[in-house]
Design a protein around this motif. Structure first.
Motif, PDB file in Angstrom:
ATOM      1  N   GLU A 174      58.384  44.488 102.529  1.00 13.56           N
ATOM      2  CA  GLU A 174      57.450  43.761 101.832  1.00 13.56           C
ATOM      3  C   GLU A 174      56.122  43.974 101.934  1.00 13.56           C
ATOM      4  O   GLU A 174      55.315  43.632 101.700  1.00 13.56           O
ATOM      5  CB  GLU A 174      57.207  42.266 102.380  1.00 13.56           C
ATOM      6  N   VAL A 175      55.524  45.645 102.740  1.00 10.22           N
ATOM      7  CA  VAL A 175      54.278  45.724 103.239  1.00 10.22           C
ATOM      8  C   VAL A 175      53.145  46.084 101.698  1.00 10.22           C
ATOM      9  O   VAL A 175      52.381  46.208 101.592  1.00 10.22           O
ATOM     10  CB  VAL A 175      54.484  46.560 103.814  1.00 10.22           C
ATOM     11  N   TYR A 176      54.548  46.949 100.494  1.00  9.25           N
ATOM     12  CA  TYR A 176      53.855  46.902  99.478  1.00  9.25           C
ATOM     13  C   TYR A 176      53.992  46.246  98.338  1.00  9.25           C
ATOM     14  O   TYR A 176      53.908  46.783  97.172  1.00  9.25           O
ATOM     15  CB  TYR A 176      54.581  48.562  99.273  1.00  9.25           C
ATOM     16  N   ALA A 177      54.092  44.937  99.074  1.00  8.54           N
ATOM     17  CA  ALA A 177      53.956  43.716  97.331  1.00  8.54           C
ATOM     18  C   ALA A 177      52.847  43.531  96.618  1.00  8.54           C
ATOM     19  O   ALA A 177      52.162  43.714  97.429  1.00  8.54           O
ATOM     20  CB  ALA A 177      54.518  42.275  98.305  1.00  8.54           C
ATOM     21  N   LYS A 178      52.863  43.328  95.270  1.00  5.65           N
ATOM     22  CA  LYS A 178      52.037  43.025  94.527  1.00  5.65           C
ATOM     23  C   LYS A 178      51.599  41.586  95.059  1.00  5.65           C
ATOM     24  O   LYS A 178      51.969  41.300  95.216  1.00  5.65           O
ATOM     25  CB  LYS A 178      53.147  42.421  92.891  1.00  5.65           C
ATOM     26  N   PRO A 179      50.193  41.940  95.313  1.00  2.00           N
ATOM     27  CA  PRO A 179      49.672  40.406  95.321  1.00  2.00           C
ATOM     28  C   PRO A 179      49.749  39.577  94.890  1.00  2.00           C
ATOM     29  O   PRO A 179      49.885  39.738  93.474  1.00  2.00           O
ATOM     30  CB  PRO A 179      48.175  41.158  96.060  1.00  2.00           C
ATOM     31  N   PRO A 184      45.576  40.822  89.371  1.00  2.00           N
ATOM     32  CA  PRO A 184      45.590  41.369  88.115  1.00  2.00           C
ATOM     33  C   PRO A 184      46.676  42.482  88.030  1.00  2.00           C
ATOM     34  O   PRO A 184      46.942  43.152  86.541  1.00  2.00           O
ATOM     35  CB  PRO A 184      44.032  41.478  87.379  1.00  2.00           C
ATOM     36  N   SER A 185      46.763  43.509  88.885  1.00  3.89           N
ATOM     37  CA  SER A 185      47.254  44.630  88.907  1.00  3.89           C
ATOM     38  C   SER A 185      48.491  44.146  88.933  1.00  3.89           C
ATOM     39  O   SER A 185      49.067  43.238  89.207  1.00  3.89           O
ATOM     40  CB  SER A 185      46.832  46.070  89.620  1.00  3.89           C
ATOM     41  N   ILE A 186      49.485  45.335  87.748  1.00  6.32           N
ATOM     42  CA  ILE A 186      50.535  45.085  87.939  1.00  6.32           C
ATOM     43  C   ILE A 186      51.268  46.322  89.577  1.00  6.32           C
ATOM     44  O   ILE A 186      52.282  46.006  89.100  1.00  6.32           O
ATOM     45  CB  ILE A 186      51.615  45.674  86.391  1.00  6.32           C
ATOM     46  N   GLU A 187      50.772  46.669  90.017  1.00  5.91           N
ATOM     47  CA  GLU A 187      50.947  47.935  90.857  1.00  5.91           C
ATOM     48  C   GLU A 187      51.158  46.999  91.641  1.00  5.91           C
ATOM     49  O   GLU A 187      51.450  45.813  92.154  1.00  5.91           O
ATOM     50  CB  GLU A 187      49.567  48.712  91.680  1.00  5.91           C
ATOM     51  N   GLY A 188      52.125  46.828  92.655  1.00  8.15           N
ATOM     52  CA  GLY A 188      53.522  46.690  93.736  1.00  8.15           C
ATOM     53  C   GLY A 188      54.756  46.743  93.816  1.00  8.15           C
ATOM     54  O   GLY A 188      55.348  46.732  92.838  1.00  8.15           O
ATOM     55  N   TYR A 189      55.379  46.443  94.842  1.00  4.25           N
ATOM     56  CA  TYR A 189      56.517  46.009  94.357  1.00  4.25           C
ATOM     57  C   TYR A 189      56.782  44.776  94.867  1.00  4.25           C
ATOM     58  O   TYR A 189      55.989  43.837  94.879  1.00  4.25           O
ATOM     59  CB  TYR A 189      57.269  46.055  96.864  1.00  4.25           C
ATOM     60  N   GLN A 199      47.635  52.255  98.207  1.00 10.47           N
ATOM     61  CA  GLN A 199      48.399  50.932  99.438  1.00 10.47           C
ATOM     62  C   GLN A 199      49.572  50.833  98.418  1.00 10.47           C
ATOM     63  O   GLN A 199      50.561  50.205  99.325  1.00 10.47           O
ATOM     64  CB  GLN A 199      47.405  49.629  98.404  1.00 10.47           C
ATOM     65  N   PHE A 200      49.589  51.351  97.420  1.00  9.06           N
ATOM     66  CA  PHE A 200      51.103  50.893  96.477  1.00  9.06           C
ATOM     67  C   PHE A 200      52.126  52.339  96.807  1.00  9.06           C
ATOM     68  O   PHE A 200      53.135  52.111  96.078  1.00  9.06           O
ATOM     69  CB  PHE A 200      50.730  50.617  95.324  1.00  9.06           C
ATOM     70  N   TRP A 201      51.404  52.995  97.459  1.00  7.14           N
ATOM     71  CA  TRP A 201      52.673  54.212  97.762  1.00  7.14           C
ATOM     72  C   TRP A 201      53.536  54.263  99.101  1.00  7.14           C
ATOM     73  O   TRP A 201      52.830  54.146 100.262  1.00  7.14           O
ATOM     74  CB  TRP A 201      51.840  55.534  97.360  1.00  7.14           C
ATOM     75  N   PRO A 202      54.716  54.181  99.237  1.00  8.57           N
ATOM     76  CA  PRO A 202      55.401  54.219 100.733  1.00  8.57           C
ATOM     77  C   PRO A 202      54.655  55.302 100.666  1.00  8.57           C
ATOM     78  O   PRO A 202      54.709  56.159 101.046  1.00  8.57           O
ATOM     79  CB  PRO A 202      57.111  53.720  99.942  1.00  8.57           C
TER      80      PRO A 202
END
Length: 335
Positions: free
Chosen positions: A101-106, A110-115, A146-149
Motif C-alpha cells: 500500500e506504500v505504493y498505492a495510486k493516490p 490524474p496519473s494512472i501510476e501506482g499500486y 515513487q512508484f518503483w518498489p
C-alpha cells in the motif's frame, strides 16, 4: 485499512464457492457462457530469427490487419532477464499488504501510476478480479520512482535493464510495421511520438478465484496505447475476440505477445486493427502478466498518417491529443 484489494479478499475468509457480488459479470460477459471451446485458428506466431526479413514484415502486417495481435519468438530478450522480471514482480505481490500500500495510486490523482485494483470506469459498477502495479520505465525524464518498489532490492535494476531491451524490440516492431504499410521505416514511430514515446510497465496480478466462470480479470477492451508488448506467466487467461468468438490464446514459453493498440489503428487509418481482448482467471493458480504499453506523450497529436489518406481512403479518425483520447476512453466518454 479497508480490504478492497482482490489479493486481500482472497486471503480473507472467502467462501470456497462464492465471490462478492460486485465481481460477478453480466451473463453475456461470463467466460463459462461466452468462451468458444471448439477448434479455432491460433494467434499468429512470428519468428524474429527468420533470415527472410520480407517474410517477417509480411507476416506482421497480415497479423496486424486480420488479428490485431501476434506472438514473437526468438525476439532477442535474454530468457534469464525475463525470468528475473517475473521473479521481482512475484516478490512484490508476496509482500505484506501494508507494504504494498506504500505504493498505492493516490486517490483522485490524474496519473494512472501506482499500486491498485481498478483502472477506468465500469458502467455496470463491476470490479475486476485483479490487482496491479503500474509505472513508467522510459524515458528517464518521465519516470517517477515513487512508484518503483524498493523491495525486492533488485526491482529497479531489473526493470531498468528490461527497459533497454524493450526499446530495441519496440524499434524493430514499429519499423517493420511501418514498412508493412508501405512506408519508410521510421514513419510509424514518429507518428506515435518518436523518441518521446512513453513506456509504461504494468504488472497484472490475478489471484485464484473460487468462481472463475462468473468473473473476469479484465473485461473486453482494446488498449489505448500504440503497441502493447506483454510477457505472461504459464497460467492461461488471455482471450481474443475473432470472427464473433472468444478464443483462448495459446501460451508459448518465452514468447512476447504483441497487441496492436488504438493509436496504431488510428495512425494506419484502420489498416491495422486494435485487438479486442479480455482476461479470465483460474480457480487454483495465480495468473500474472507484464505488459509494457507504448504511449505517445500526453500533448502529442495523433491522427491518420497523411501518406495513408487519399480520395479513395478518406480519414477514418480525428486528430486528437493523446491525453484527450485517453481521458475519454478511460471515462467511457464519446470520442
Amino acid at each position: 485499512m479497508e480490504v478492497d484489494r482482490v489479493q486481500a479478499i482472497v486471503s480473507s475468509s472467502l467462501a470456497e464457492d462464492k465471490i462478492p457480488a460486485e465481481f460477478i459479470r453480466p451473463e453475456d460477459e461470463r467466460p463459462a457462457t461466452t468462451t468458444f471451446h471448439g477448434p479455432t485458428p491460433e494467434i499468429p506466431v512470428i519468428d524474429f530469427g527468420d533470415p527472410d526479413r520480407e517474410k517477417v514484415i509480411r507476416s506482421m502486417a497480415d497479423a496486424s490487419t486480420e488479428w490485431g495481435i501476434f506472438q514473437v519468438v526468438n525476439h532477442g530478450i535474454p530468457s534469464h532477464l525475463i525470468q528475473r522480471l517475473q521473479l521481482v514482480g512475484r516478490e512484490f505481490f508476496d509482500l505484506p499488504q501494508e507494504e504494498k500500500e506504500v505504493y498505492a495510486k493516490p486517490p483522485g490523482a490524474p496519473s494512472i501510476e501506482g499500486y491498485g485494483s481498478k483502472l477506468g470506469r465500469d458502467v455496470n459498477g463491476k470490479k475486476n478480479w485483479a490487482d496491479y502495479l503500474f509505472h513508467r520505465i522510459w524515458p528517464p525524464t518521465r519516470i517517477n520512482y515513487q512508484f518503483w518498489p524498493k523491495n525486492p532490492p533488485s526491482y529497479r535494476e531489473v526493470n531498468e535493464e528490461y527497459a533497454q531491451e524493450m526499446r530495441k524490440i519496440v524499434d524493430k516492431l514499429l519499423g517493420w510495421l511501418s514498412m508493412g504499410l508501405g512506408l519508410e521505416e521510421n514513419v510509424l514511430k514518429q507518428g506515435a511520438g518518436g523518441e518521446e514515446i512513453e513506456y509504461l510497465m504494468k504488472i497484472n496480478y490475478y489471484p485464484p478465484c473460487p468462481r472463475p466462470d462468473l468473473t473476469l480479470g479484465v473485461p473486453s477492451h482494446t488498449d489505448l496505447s500504440a503497441l502493447t508488448v506483454l510477457v505472461p506467466n504459464q497460467v492461461h487467461g488471455l482471450q481474443v475476440f475473432k470472427d464473433g468468438l472468444w478464443i483462448d490464446a495459446k501460451y508459448i514459453p518465452g514468447a512476447l505477445v504483441v497487441h496492436i493498440g488504438d493509436q496504431i489503428e488510428i495512425l494506419s487509418n484502420g489498416k491495422y486493427k486494435a485487438v479486442l481482448h479480455r482476461t479470465t482467471v483460474d480457480r487454483e493458480r495465480t495468473r500474472m502478466s507484464w505488459p509494457v504499453f507504448l504511449e505517445p506523450p500526453a500533448e502529442y497529436v495523433v491522427g491518420p498518417l497523411p501518406q495513408l489518406v487519399d480520395p479513395q481512403h478518406p480519414p477514418q479518425y480525428k486528430h486528437k491529443k493523446f491525453k484527450d483520447y485517453s481521458y475519454c476512453k478511460l471515462n467511457k466518454l464519446p470520442q
